[in-house]
Design a protein around this motif. Structure first.
Motif, mmCIF file in Angstrom:
data_model
loop_
_atom_site.group_PDB
_atom_site.id
_atom_site.type_symbol
_atom_site.label_atom_id
_atom_site.label_comp_id
_atom_site.label_asym_id
_atom_site.label_seq_id
_atom_site.Cartn_x
_atom_site.Cartn_y
_atom_site.Cartn_z
ATOM 1 N N HIS A 1 0.745 -1.100 0.122
ATOM 2 C CA HIS A 1 -0.166 0.141 -0.298
ATOM 3 C C HIS A 1 0.725 1.167 -0.320
ATOM 4 O O HIS A 1 1.787 0.951 0.716
ATOM 5 C CB HIS A 1 -1.405 0.308 1.554
ATOM 6 C CG HIS A 1 -1.898 0.974 1.452
ATOM 7 N ND1 HIS A 1 -2.010 2.466 1.205
ATOM 8 C CD2 HIS A 1 -3.255 0.365 1.083
ATOM 9 C CE1 HIS A 1 -3.409 2.386 0.705
ATOM 10 N NE2 HIS A 1 -4.059 1.912 0.553
ATOM 11 N N TRP B 1 -3.242 10.555 1.486
ATOM 12 C CA TRP B 1 -3.455 9.650 0.703
ATOM 13 C C TRP B 1 -5.194 9.573 1.362
ATOM 14 O O TRP B 1 -5.744 9.627 0.263
ATOM 15 C CB TRP B 1 -3.486 8.043 1.134
ATOM 16 C CG TRP B 1 -4.607 7.334 0.861
ATOM 17 C CD1 TRP B 1 -4.522 6.817 0.082
ATOM 18 C CD2 TRP B 1 -5.717 6.955 2.017
ATOM 19 N NE1 TRP B 1 -5.641 5.180 -0.614
ATOM 20 C CE2 TRP B 1 -6.454 5.885 1.188
ATOM 21 C CE3 TRP B 1 -6.556 7.103 3.195
ATOM 22 C CZ2 TRP B 1 -7.968 4.489 1.397
ATOM 23 C CZ3 TRP B 1 -7.838 6.261 3.325
ATOM 24 C CH2 TRP B 1 -8.097 5.138 2.397
ATOM 25 N N GLU C 1 -3.981 3.454 -4.971
ATOM 26 C CA GLU C 1 -3.950 2.613 -4.341
ATOM 27 C C GLU C 1 -3.349 2.072 -5.713
ATOM 28 O O GLU C 1 -2.424 0.715 -6.312
ATOM 29 C CB GLU C 1 -4.341 1.595 -3.965
ATOM 30 C CG GLU C 1 -4.686 1.989 -2.224
ATOM 31 C CD GLU C 1 -5.807 2.701 -1.830
ATOM 32 O OE1 GLU C 1 -6.372 3.794 -3.204
ATOM 33 O OE2 GLU C 1 -6.775 2.774 -1.278
ATOM 34 N N LEU D 1 -2.624 -2.932 -5.532
ATOM 35 C CA LEU D 1 -2.529 -3.948 -4.286
ATOM 36 C C LEU D 1 -2.503 -5.391 -4.947
ATOM 37 O O LEU D 1 -2.330 -6.606 -3.790
ATOM 38 C CB LEU D 1 -4.007 -3.901 -3.851
ATOM 39 C CG LEU D 1 -3.543 -2.289 -2.807
ATOM 40 C CD1 LEU D 1 -4.885 -1.946 -1.808
ATOM 41 C CD2 LEU D 1 -2.369 -2.024 -2.627
#
Length: 687
Positions: A423, A509, A518, A537
């Motif tokens: 992440h 974020w 992501e 991810l």
């Protein structure tokens, strides 16, 4: 064999001049006195002076050298338009044959491609370099095959023979291009920035082409907005940046009928989106060590406007102090949590619990704030596991974890989960993950046991229980930190940890900064080499599809260099706009400008080179009328006319041997001198 008379004076020239002057005076006096032998004396004096000049016969054996004609062929990108490649090929073939038909003449073909670093067509540089490789005395002419659009006219060489320009293209060519007149490097988010654009038509523009044209504007390759702008007049286009960081704004004109190229129909602008101020609301439930750490971290950033709301006297606290003496003004709770909540970029609840201070309607408004695009960070304390937890309020629908009611009081080292290692919020922070790794961060001593209901667990604590959970709710984002001991990292216990960097990444974020998404596809360029990065991810092999400015597509495999980060390098063959695609992610990148300098002006013209060509007695002719004939003309004469161009023969040679012999033997000089002297004496004696 070449013969010539050369002189090597026995005496210096000034001395010979003095002797000649003395002889002239004496002979003039003799003639004035009427001496009958003065003509013979004159011949004798000339003979003496002639001998003193040292005349010799020089014989040379010479080998003639061929004349050289330079043919500079412009093969830059603009020469690929329309039928120009066929024109170039036909002209090179015809001129090669015609030069070969001339006696004692050679052709040097000089190909010219695009200059690096988007410097355009360096036609004069190519001519100068070709000149430097050949003897100047053998250059009989130069022929430039080009559209006349060059970018180095200021370095035009002094060519010793005619230079001709043969233009590619057709008289009916026309083109439309888009020009961005202003492009700021930075712009404030959520504030409109105005860009000035202009559409220009060049060449033989058709009469039925309208005076307006559609303009498509897209940001980061997203859905395009359409505007209508006039042709030939500056137009202001308002743009609002959607996110912080680099925003790539593309302007595109649709292809017009029969226009020469669409390479200059696009323009790319890179604008860095910056926030005027980061507005943060910190809501603290009670004073504690972590509260001060949160406050210090936020206040240390000059770009942060912090509003700190702390409950110092809950309703159940009975200390006998009148309410009127606790503060000078009433805290604007309603204005803060109802009317102004949308003005904040981030709200942090630090160990806050339900005390009746904030009504349920206020918390419901914050939940709606999240769903509409806001960001909330919950730093949980022991109260989060009780009946007074915020999870028992309207905020529950945006909180991705449910407290189990258990508070774990023991030392532990936070660590990244497998997902956290991939992440962008937590990757590379230093916390190891995996059962065999020893965590490198300092210890914490309290963790609130959480049961994940949604979102992504990126950090874990005791027995791999969730410690940091991230989630997207509606248009907004939420983070839950299941401990109130993050402040121990700031104190440096057991080596501390990256609290400042973690908070910075969390905040960015939550505010949807592209560099922390992501799933993202990005690219950077250095020269004509682009580095493409895919962040994800999910696992598995990946490859990126690259669409070049000319429409060709190339698939390049990507290498996973760190968990969740895949990288590929690609060498762009030409400047311009490239489109990247990997899975459902798309991106755009520009090598050089979206419309390279080579395509700023594409209509063939002789105006830029006309003055230079005329100065060499050359001419400008269009290949659309056919390849001109080739003639030889004397030096200094006009070397171009209707349907023909000329070169000047140089008649250069190299001398193989040289021999010098006296013009007359010495005894001949002596005999002639004696005879003339005797004749003069006899003539005068008889008188």
């Amino acid at each position: 064999m070449i013969r010539d008379i050369v002189f090597s004076p026995i005496l210096p020239l000034p001395v010979l001049a003095v002797l000649a002057g003395v002889a002239v005076v004496l002979l003039a006096f003799a003639a004035f006195r009427g001496l009958s032998g003065w003509p013979f004396r004159t011949l004798a004096a000339l003979l003496i002076l002639g001998w003193l000049t040292g005349p010799s016969l020089q014989e040379e054996e010479r080998d003639p050298l061929s004349d050289i004609v330079l043919l500079v062929v412009d093969e830059s990108a603009s020469q690929d338009l329309s039928d120009r490649p066929a024109q170039l090929s036909e002209a090179v073939e015809a001129l090669t044959a015609r030069v070969a038909a001339l006696p004692n003449t050679e052709l040097r073909v000089v190909p010219l491609t695009d200059a690096p670093d988007d410097r355009g067509t360096l036609l004069m540089t190519a001519l100068s370099e070709a000149m430097a490789d050949e003897p100047r005395g053998r250059l009989a002419g130069a022929i430039l095959l080009s559209d006349g659009q060059l970018h180095d006219l200021e370095v035009s060489p002094d060519f010793p023979a005619p230079v001709h320009l043969l233009l590619t293209g057709a008289p009916e060519d026309w083109d439309r291009r888009l020009v961005v007149e202003n492009a700021p490097a930075f712009a404030i988010l959520d504030e409109e920035v105005t860009l000035r654009l202009r559409v220009e038509d060049q060449g033989d523009v058709p009469r039925d082409i309208g005076s307006t044209t559609p303009l498509l504007v897209s940001i980061d390759g997203g859905e395009a907005q359409e505007f209508t702008i006039p042709v030939g007049r500056t137009m202001e286009v308002p743009v609002t940046l959607p996110h912080g960081g680099m925003n790539v704004i593309q302007f595109t004109l649709p292809e017009a009928e029969d226009e020469l190229t669409t390479r200059n129909n696009s323009a790319m602008v890179r604008i860095n989106g910056v926030r005027d101020r980061l507005r943060v609301l910190l809501v603290s439930g009670e004073p504690h060590n972590g509260e001060r750490t949160w406050r210090n971290l936020l206040k240390s950033d000059a770009s942060v406007d912090l509003v700190h709301f702390t409950i110092l006297r809950p309703p159940q606290k009975q200390d006998g102090v009148p309410v009127t003496e606790l503060s000078l003004i009433a805290f604007p709770t309603r204005e803060l949590f109802m009317e102004k909540v949308d003005d904040f970029d981030l709200i942090i609840f630090d160990r806050y619990k339900l005390r009746g201070i904030l009504p349920a309607s206020y918390l419901e408004n914050i939940a709606q704030y999240v769903e509409n695009g806001g960001a909330v960070l919950f730093a949980a304390g022991p109260d989060f596991a009780t009946a007074d937890s915020l999870y028992r309020s309207p905020l529950a629908r945006v909180i991705p974890t449910a407290p189990t009611g258990r508070v774990i009081e023991q030392g532990f080292r936070p660590r990244l989960t497998d997902l956290g290692a991939r992440h962008p919020v937590t990757e590379g922070l230093g916390g190891l993950h995996g059962p065999e790794d020893t965590p490198s961060w300092g210890r914490w001593f309290r963790q609130i046991d959480l049961d994940p209901q949604a979102g992504e667990v990126v950090m874990s604590g005791v027995d791999d229980r969730p410690l940091l959970v991230l989630d997207r709710v509606g248009e907004g984002r939420v983070a839950v930190l299941g401990s109130d001991h993050a402040w121990l990292w700031t104190r440096g216990l057991d080596g501390g940890g990256p609290q400042l960097e973690l908070l910075r990444r969390l905040a960015h974020w939550m505010m949807k900064e592209p560099e922390l998404e992501e799933e993202a596809l990005t690219a950077t360029a250095e020269g004509q080499t682009m580095t493409i990065t895919r962040r994800s991810l999910t696992e598995g092999a990946r490859s990126v599809t690259i669409e070049a400015p000319d429409g060709t597509e190339t698939t390049v495999p990507m290498e996973e260099i760190t968990p969740g980060r895949f990288v590929a390098e690609y060498q762009g063959a030409e400047l311009g706009l490239y489109r990247l695609r990997e899975g459902d992610q798309e991106a755009v990148i520009v090598l050089g400008p979206a419309a390279p300098r080579e395509f700023e002006e594409t209509i063939a013209t002789g105006e830029k080179l006309a003055s230079y060509v005329r100065g060499t007695e050359g001419g400008v002719l269009a290949l659309s009328g056919g390849v001109p004939n080739l003639r030889t003309v004397p030096e200094g004469r006009n070397a171009a006319g209707r349907g023909w161009i000329g070169i000047t023969p140089r008649e250069a040679y190299v001398t193989q041997s040289t021999r010098l012999t006296p013009l007359l033997p010495g005894w001949v000089w002596l005999l002639a001198l004696a005879a003339l002297s005797v004749f003069a004496w006899l003539r005068e004696g008889r008188r």
